[in-house]
Design an enzyme around this catalytic site. Sequence first.
Site, PDB file in Angstrom:
ATOM      1  N   ASN A  16      -4.412  -2.581  -2.743  1.00  0.00           N
ATOM      2  CA  ASN A  16      -5.205  -2.825  -1.523  1.00  0.00           C
ATOM      3  C   ASN A  16      -4.926  -1.757  -0.476  1.00  0.00           C
ATOM      4  O   ASN A  16      -5.794  -1.406   0.325  1.00  0.00           O
ATOM      5  CB  ASN A  16      -4.899  -4.216  -0.984  1.00  0.00           C
ATOM      6  CG  ASN A  16      -5.449  -5.289  -1.898  1.00  0.00           C
ATOM      7  OD1 ASN A  16      -6.654  -5.507  -1.935  1.00  0.00           O
ATOM      8  ND2 ASN A  16      -4.588  -5.918  -2.680  1.00  0.00           N
ATOM      9  N   HIS A  51       5.772   3.701  -1.144  1.00  0.00           N
ATOM     10  CA  HIS A  51       4.431   4.168  -0.768  1.00  0.00           C
ATOM     11  C   HIS A  51       4.572   5.507  -0.053  1.00  0.00           C
ATOM     12  O   HIS A  51       5.369   5.625   0.871  1.00  0.00           O
ATOM     13  CB  HIS A  51       3.766   3.180   0.196  1.00  0.00           C
ATOM     14  CG  HIS A  51       3.668   1.799  -0.359  1.00  0.00           C
ATOM     15  ND1 HIS A  51       2.658   1.394  -1.175  1.00  0.00           N
ATOM     16  CD2 HIS A  51       4.483   0.731  -0.224  1.00  0.00           C
ATOM     17  CE1 HIS A  51       2.833   0.138  -1.519  1.00  0.00           C
ATOM     18  NE2 HIS A  51       3.941  -0.286  -0.958  1.00  0.00           N
ATOM     19  N   ALA A  80       1.243  -2.987   3.539  1.00  0.00           N
ATOM     20  CA  ALA A  80       2.475  -2.387   3.039  1.00  0.00           C
ATOM     21  C   ALA A  80       2.643  -0.924   3.431  1.00  0.00           C
ATOM     22  O   ALA A  80       3.735  -0.382   3.340  1.00  0.00           O
ATOM     23  CB  ALA A  80       2.525  -2.523   1.521  1.00  0.00           C
TER      24      ALA A  80
END
Length: 251
Positions: free
Chosen positions: A174, A204, A108
Amino acid sequence: AGMRFPTLTFLVPQGSAERVRDRIGTWQEGDTCPTVVTTYDAFMAARPDIVVECASQQAVTMYGADVLAAGVPLVLASVGALADDDVRTSLQRAASFGGTRYLVAPGAIGALDVLVAARLSGLREVIYHSRKPPQAWRGTLAEQKMSLDTLSVPEVFFDGTARAAALDYPKNANVAAAIALAGVGFEKTRVRLIADPGITGNIHEIVFDSGCTTVSIRLEGRASPDNPRTSQTAGYSLARLVINHVTCEVI
Ligand SMILES: NC(=O)C1=CN([C@@H]2O[C@H](COP(=O)(O)OP(=O)(O)OC[C@H]3O[C@@H](n4cnc5c(N)ncnc54)[C@H](OP(=O)(O)O)[C@@H]3O)[C@@H](O)[C@H]2O)C=CC1
Ligand SMILES: O=C([O-])CC(=O)C(=O)O
């Protein structure tokens, strides 16, 4: 260009096989039609060229070393499993034994290429922030730290190392592990996890400073329709690694 389409075999839990078969339906690419199996032995009997884990950190621990010892390269989505030094050592030993390797999916966050390059030039500090809507943190330790249902402003509920983030939030962080491995390691990578009622996607942000570049990257991932914790980017990131495995032009 230069690509042969892979034959896909899915290893899924017994209880999910029917649902996955329904979803695959009559999907066919070229001459190949995906198959669904429910045992590891049946899966390995298909003699995979590459195995992509997109299940759980537990699945990495259960199957990872066996896959590698059999000489099959392994792509990891549940990269946080590597925050456990014993798991990481066992995968490294198995890969060496099998003459193969495992690949950490950028998932991601992406951007691991520039982070590794920056490390080679001297990396000073790496900070990662993961901001997701409250429902993405349901069923996690975040519930013990705040009331997700009544949250009206963004709240930082975790501020610590990448190791703690990856192991304590195994379905959500993760990416923290991938950043740690690419950059300054599990202890020095600073992670903040944030529940934000004002957003719909998973945001993010990664900030770092190095000899060759100063970087600030922000990705606003659309959440997966089946799982609000997971950014759709992650699936496409895995697809990229598979494409790179079968194409002559690696990007
Ligand atoms: N690196 C990254 O950037 C990202 C990593 N991830 C990670 O990737 C993984 C997959 O994500 P996602 O698809 O959203 O997760 P989901 O939890 O939505 O789906 C995972 C599926 O894998 C199955 N599964 C879990 N453990 C095992 C096992 N031991 N053996 C066989 N099947 C298993 C689950 O089965 P069942 O249906 O029975 O539960 C479920 O169907 C997760 O670990 C997630 O945290 C996700 C997003 C980003
Ligand atoms: O998909 C995401 O937004 C990130 C994620 O779940 C993880 O890092 O485990």
